[in-house]
Enzyme design. Structure first.
Site, PDB file in Angstrom:
ATOM      1  N   GLY A   1       0.825  -1.211   0.000  1.00 14.93           N
ATOM      2  CA  GLY A   1       0.000   0.000   0.000  1.00 14.93           C
ATOM      3  C   GLY A   1       0.858   1.259   0.000  1.00 14.93           C
ATOM      4  O   GLY A   1       0.669   2.156  -0.799  1.00 14.93           O
TER       5      GLY A   1
ATOM      6  N   MET B   1       4.692   3.237   2.094  1.00 13.65           N
ATOM      7  CA  MET B   1       5.896   3.069   2.910  1.00 13.65           C
ATOM      8  C   MET B   1       6.215   4.360   3.655  1.00 13.65           C
ATOM      9  O   MET B   1       6.249   5.442   3.076  1.00 13.65           O
ATOM     10  CB  MET B   1       7.063   2.639   1.990  1.00 13.65           C
ATOM     11  CG  MET B   1       8.387   2.493   2.696  1.00 13.65           C
ATOM     12  SD  MET B   1       8.344   1.154   3.931  1.00 13.65           S
ATOM     13  CE  MET B   1       9.527   1.788   5.112  1.00 13.65           C
ATOM     14  N   GLU B   2       6.529   4.182   4.939  1.00 14.55           N
ATOM     15  CA  GLU B   2       6.644   5.305   5.879  1.00 14.55           C
ATOM     16  C   GLU B   2       8.014   5.975   5.922  1.00 14.55           C
ATOM     17  O   GLU B   2       8.359   6.558   6.957  1.00 14.55           O
ATOM     18  CB  GLU B   2       6.292   4.794   7.283  1.00 14.55           C
ATOM     19  CG  GLU B   2       7.336   3.845   7.924  1.00 14.55           C
ATOM     20  CD  GLU B   2       7.033   2.365   7.770  1.00 14.55           C
ATOM     21  OE1 GLU B   2       6.298   1.993   6.839  1.00 14.55           O
ATOM     22  OE2 GLU B   2       7.553   1.564   8.594  1.00 14.55           O
TER      23      GLU B   2
ATOM     24  N   GLU C   1       0.705   5.419   7.731  1.00 14.30           N
ATOM     25  CA  GLU C   1       2.100   5.810   7.445  1.00 14.30           C
ATOM     26  C   GLU C   1       2.494   7.013   8.282  1.00 14.30           C
ATOM     27  O   GLU C   1       3.629   7.108   8.768  1.00 14.30           O
ATOM     28  CB  GLU C   1       2.294   6.103   5.953  1.00 14.30           C
ATOM     29  CG  GLU C   1       1.858   4.985   4.998  1.00 14.30           C
ATOM     30  CD  GLU C   1       2.356   3.605   5.360  1.00 14.30           C
ATOM     31  OE1 GLU C   1       3.444   3.484   5.961  1.00 14.30           O
ATOM     32  OE2 GLU C   1       1.647   2.617   5.055  1.00 14.30           O
TER      33      GLU C   1
ATOM     34  N   HIS D   1       3.367   5.990  11.799  1.00 13.17           N
ATOM     35  CA  HIS D   1       4.676   5.340  11.898  1.00 13.17           C
ATOM     36  C   HIS D   1       5.778   6.326  12.271  1.00 13.17           C
ATOM     37  O   HIS D   1       6.833   5.917  12.756  1.00 13.17           O
ATOM     38  CB  HIS D   1       5.065   4.706  10.557  1.00 13.17           C
ATOM     39  CG  HIS D   1       4.686   3.257  10.415  1.00 13.17           C
ATOM     40  ND1 HIS D   1       4.890   2.326  11.403  1.00 13.17           N
ATOM     41  CD2 HIS D   1       4.142   2.571   9.360  1.00 13.17           C
ATOM     42  CE1 HIS D   1       4.487   1.132  10.969  1.00 13.17           C
ATOM     43  NE2 HIS D   1       4.022   1.253   9.751  1.00 13.17           N
TER      44      HIS D   1
HETATM   45  N1  B3K Z   1       6.217  -0.748   6.392  1.00 14.25           N
HETATM   46  C1  B3K Z   1       5.655  -0.896   5.080  1.00 14.25           C
HETATM   47  C2  B3K Z   1       5.730  -2.282   4.538  1.00 14.25           C
HETATM   48  C3  B3K Z   1       7.012  -2.657   3.925  1.00 14.25           C
HETATM   49  C4  B3K Z   1       6.862  -3.952   3.176  1.00 14.25           C
HETATM   50  C5  B3K Z   1       8.112  -4.656   2.888  1.00 14.25           C
HETATM   51  N2  B3K Z   1       7.924  -5.801   2.051  1.00 14.25           N
HETATM   52  C6  B3K Z   1       4.235  -0.469   5.010  1.00 14.25           C
HETATM   53  C7  B3K Z   1       3.558  -0.286   6.306  1.00 14.25           C
HETATM   54  O1  B3K Z   1       3.282  -1.212   7.032  1.00 14.25           O
HETATM   55  O2  B3K Z   1       3.316   0.841   6.651  1.00 14.25           O
HETATM   56 ZN    ZN Z   2       3.001  -0.213   8.773  1.00  9.87          ZN
END
Ligand code: B3K
Ligand code: ZN
Length: 870
Positions: A262, A264-265, A299, A302
């Protein structure tokens, strides 16, 4: 199939060296990007003599230590690592590598999406950019210089603040970014491209001005406003609920079309799948609006839970993901309907997470053993992880939980920590013993809660006995009793909630089950009460209690908890579907029909909740609940129930449909709720198949001024197998064929069509000009929806569905292994099928196992699936 190395949580060692400062210089060219990385290395372990860096798909150009170019005998490249002899406490290390972003279809590291350069580094993608200590417990300050052609890439972005920029010769330009917050490499980001830019501002609680920038493909600006508004709501909410403020002067979000997840933070520079950003009423549904708000929130949240306090190692992933999912769920619940948000979260846990626990990939929310980390961004780590956080919230209460969060940040800001550190903060701040509760982190599997009740009429005492047991899972045979919060109430024959008294004291209805079996005796209880158990889904467990339909109808009508009412509706539907499937009855019982009629006639209810009460459990949910009925029987019985309900409640459905029709589109909560309810009625009416309903469906499609209504009509036509369906599908395709993101909805309709034609239609759709095997959104919309969303077609008894999915996995294995591994789940769940289907599924799994060049991602899942068969 050659075995691949697993990593174990128990083997964690602190790093021997760390890197405190990193200067990156990028010379961007699609096929030959040169990356120069200058690291300040510090030895942590005096015994260490060799610095071992991670790297993948890199061409090494040179290595320098303290200004001296190393000759080849001072370092070696082995198995994805660069080993450098380094016998000193501090050094300046300069590594130059070359990479090929244009041919990077894995969408990890630096790659191209459309014309733009972008990155995805979590979990271990940074090592595809340069050799580095690519682990989350190495925190460095980054300075990034980007140089590229100015006409093609007018925007050059990275984390933190822009401190310099300018023009160069040959039409090139540069920008330098500096991020003041030390961060692990997985939070690094770079974007270079041509975009339209939407700007706004947010003033933090302490009065700082933050510049908000949203970058989208040219021409798409009008689709960015909802994401921007959602971001501002999320920033305000985190201040108000958790006292957490944003910490940089700029927050950027970039939307790209090629993205594995979806979003990335990355610190200060979120990269989003365009699907999770772009929305306008004509092309996006209400559900997509909701999802965008939730992901934007996720995000953003995070920034504190993940970035300011990060994970020590990847086994601790739920530290940031479970907690951040909990936070985004709370955000959505406070922006909209709490009950509906809870229902949607529970559907994910019950349908997908319980299935994961029951299958070959079973793992605790804090896994012990991993081959490919990307395989562990799972519903267990995320969604069960969030349930575990929610249980702590239930046990500690809002005030206690908030104290725990405050203490967690006070102790660990700027650190890379473990799940234990989090629980410790919760325990210390609240004084509540979480000793046994910690087992939720180490034990996999879904506990089964069995219930026995007994009423003593003379004493007016009602005894409730709860027992727990967790079945063995693929990864763990021995299970222990967990600390399980069970929220409940007792409903008397009039539907009133009976005041709870235990040992002469008022009781709040939250039972804490800790032993294998425990009883509670409630006093002054009238006869014939019904227990409403596991209200609000207070724990991620299966409930084993044989309710009579009459009891469920009472809970549905009267429980004080809306989630419990919905849960009863689903149990009623399930009861009817299994009775129809097993041939125990031909007609849906009056109890159920009258209970649903009462729902439709009820006044003053939240329309979005009523809509949920009108929706039947999915075939996947049903397949999980009933071991005996096969896919086809479930499919037919579910349709039968819908048809009978539609015919019995035709008038009420038509009335509610009309009453919830609005003259024009509105996007506030009330309008969305009314639209959802109206469309739930339309769906059932279509399943009834009457001529009038067809007219209604067709008219709604033609007159719709928004995608929610158009897609609801299209879906009703397809699921109801109405004669108008084909024409509406053509109309949709004609209108949207040039917009792949919108065509995803059409692809999913193709894939999930009932009847025997789904597979051939999917194969044909793969030739559509909008389809692209290298784009994960397309793959999920068409192939993923077929395998996951059309069980009846996927499990066709001739094995054609299994063969098809396996062929696609083989193709994807070399294009994008992460995407392949994500859509293979339905093939792993062979244990639920009859022996004929099992044999067919296992044969396909064996075909995959034999594939030369099988990726780590698929290897891990295929080998686990086959292990269970032996
Ligand atoms: N932290 C990312 C996900 C990264 C995926 C790596 N295969 C998205 C989220 O959870 O916010
Ligand atoms: Zn996340």
């Amino acid at each position: 199939m050659t075995a691949m190395q697993a990593k174990f949580r128990k083997d964690y060692r602190a790093p021997e060296y760390t890197i405190t400062e990193l200067e990156l210089a990028f010379q961007l060219e699609p096929n030959h990007t040169v990356v120069t990385a200058t690291s300040q290395v510090q030895r942590q372990d005096a015994e260490a003599r060799e610095l071992v860096l991670d790297g993948e798909a890199l061409t090494l150009v040179s290595v320098q230590v303290d200004g001296e170019v190393l000759s080849q005998d001072r370092y070696r490249e082995v198995d994805g690592q660069l080993v450098i002899a380094l016998d000193q406490d501090q050094a300046t290390l300069v590594i130059t590598t070359e990479i090929d972003p244009a041919n990077n279809t894995t969408l990890e590291g630096l790659y191209q999406s459309g014309g733009a350069f972008c990155t995805q580094c979590e979990a271990e993608g940074f090592r595809r950019i340069t050799y580095f200590l690519d682990r989350p417990d190495v925190l460095a300050r980054y300075r990034t210089r980007i140089e590229a052609d100015k006409a093609s890439y007018p925007f050059l972005l990275s984390n933190g603040n822009k401190i310099d920029s300018g023009d160069l010769d040959n039409g090139r330009h540069f920008a330098v970014w500096e991020d003041p917050f030390p961060k692990p490499s997985y939070l690094f980001a770079l974007v270079a491209g041509d975009f339209d830019l939407l700007e706004d501002h947010f003033t933090t609680a302490s009065g700082r001005d933050v510049l908000l920038q949203l970058f989208v493909d040219r021409g798409n600006l009008y689709r960015g406003h909802h994401a921007m508004a959602s971001l501002k709501r999320a920033m305000a909410w985190d201040e108000q609920r958790f006292g957490l403020e944003y910490d940089l002067d700029i927050y950027m979000v970039v939307a790209v079309d090629f993205f594995n997840m979806g979003a990335m933070e990355n610190k200060g520079l979120n990269i989003f799948n365009s699907k999770a950003v772009l929305a306008d009423p004509e092309s996006a549904t209400d559900a997509e609006y909701h999802r965008i708000e939730s992901i934007i929130g996720h995000e953003y949240f995070h920034n504190w839970t993940g970035n300011r306090v990060t994970c020590r190692d990847w086994f601790q992933l739920s530290l940031k993901e479970g907690l951040t999912v909990f936070r985004d769920q709370e955000f959505s619940s406070e922006m909209g309907s709490r009950a509906v948000n809870r229902i949607q979260a529970v559907k994910v846990v019950r349908n997908q997470q319980f299935a994961e626990d029951a299958g070959p990939m079973a793992h605790p929310i804090r896994p012990d053993k991993v081959i490919e980390m990307n395989n562990f961004y799972t519903v267990t780590v995320y969604d069960k992880g969030a349930e575990v956080i929610r249980m702590m919230h239930t046990l500690l209460g809002e005030a206690g939980f908030r104290k725990g969060m405050d203490l967690y940040f006070e102790r660990h800001d700027g650190q890379a920590v473990t799940c234990d550190d989090f629980v410790q903060a919760m325990e210390d701040a609240s004084g509540i013993d979480l000793g046994q509760f910690r087992l939720w982190y180490s034990q996999s599997g879904t506990p089964v809660l069995s219930v026995a009740t007994q009423y003593d009429a003379e004493q007016r005492r009602y005894t409730l006995t709860l027992s727990q047991s967790t079945p063995a899972t693929a990864d763990q045979s021995e299970k222990h009793a967990l600390h399980i919060p069970v929220a409940m109430e007792l409903l008397d024959p009039n539907g009133n909630s009976v005041p709870l008294v235990v040992d002469g004291q008022p009781h709040n209805g939250l039972l804490e089950l800790k032993a294998e079996q425990q009883s509670w005796v409630f006093e002054a209880v009238p006869a014939d009460v019904v227990p409403s158990l596991l209200q609000e889904f207070s724990a991620p467990v299966r409930l084993n209690y044989r309710y009579q339909p009459q009891q469920l109808a009472r809970i549905l009508a009267h429980a004080s908890n809306d989630f419990a009412r919905w849960d009863a509706s689903q149990a009623l539907y399930q009861h009817e579907i299994f009775a129809l499937a097993n041939g125990e009855q031909e007609r849906v019982s009056d109890v159920t029909i009258e209970a649903i009629r009462a729902v439709l006639l009820g006044q003053g209810q939240d329309p979005a909740l009523v809509a949920e009460l009108l929706m039947q459990p999915s075939e996947t949910t049903l397949a999980q609940a009933g071991a005996d009925a096969d896919v086809e029987a479930i499919h037919l019985a579910r349709r039968d129930l819908q048809t009978q309900l539609a015919l019995a409640l035709e008038d009420e459905l038509a009335t509610v449909y009309r009453a919830n029709q609005d003259a024009s589109y509105g996007n506030d909560g009330v309008s969305v709720g009314r639209r959802t309810l109206k469309n739930a009625c339309l769906h059932l009416l279509a399943m009834g198949g009457r001529v009038d309903s067809q007219t209604l469906v067709e008219r709604q499609y033609q007159q719709a001024d928004n995608m929610t209504d158009a897609l609801a009509a299209l879906n009703a036509a397809n699921q109801g197998r109405l004669p108008v369906a084909a024409g509406l599908m053509d109309a949709f395709e004609t209108k949207w064929r040039a917009e792949p993101l919108v065509m995803d909805k059409w692809f999913a309709q193709v894939a999930m069509q009932p009847g025997g034609n789904a597979l051939s239609a999917v194969q044909e759709a793969m030739g559509h000009s909008a389809f692209d095997m290298s784009n994960p959104n397309r793959v999920r919309a068409l192939i993923g929806a077929f395998a996951d969303g059309n069980p009846n077609a996927f499990h066709a008894i001739d094995g054609s569905g299994y063969r098809f999915l396996t062929d696609q996995l083989i193709a994807l294995n070399s294009i994008n292994p992460q995407c392949a591994a994500r859509i293979m789940t339905p093939l792993m769940q062979w244990q639920r099928q009859d022996s004929e289907r099992q044999a067919l599924m296992l044969a396909e799994l064996r075909r995959l196992a034999e594939l030369p060049g099988l990726s780590r991602d698929l290897f891990e899942k295929v080998s686990k699936s086959l292990e269970q068969a032996n």
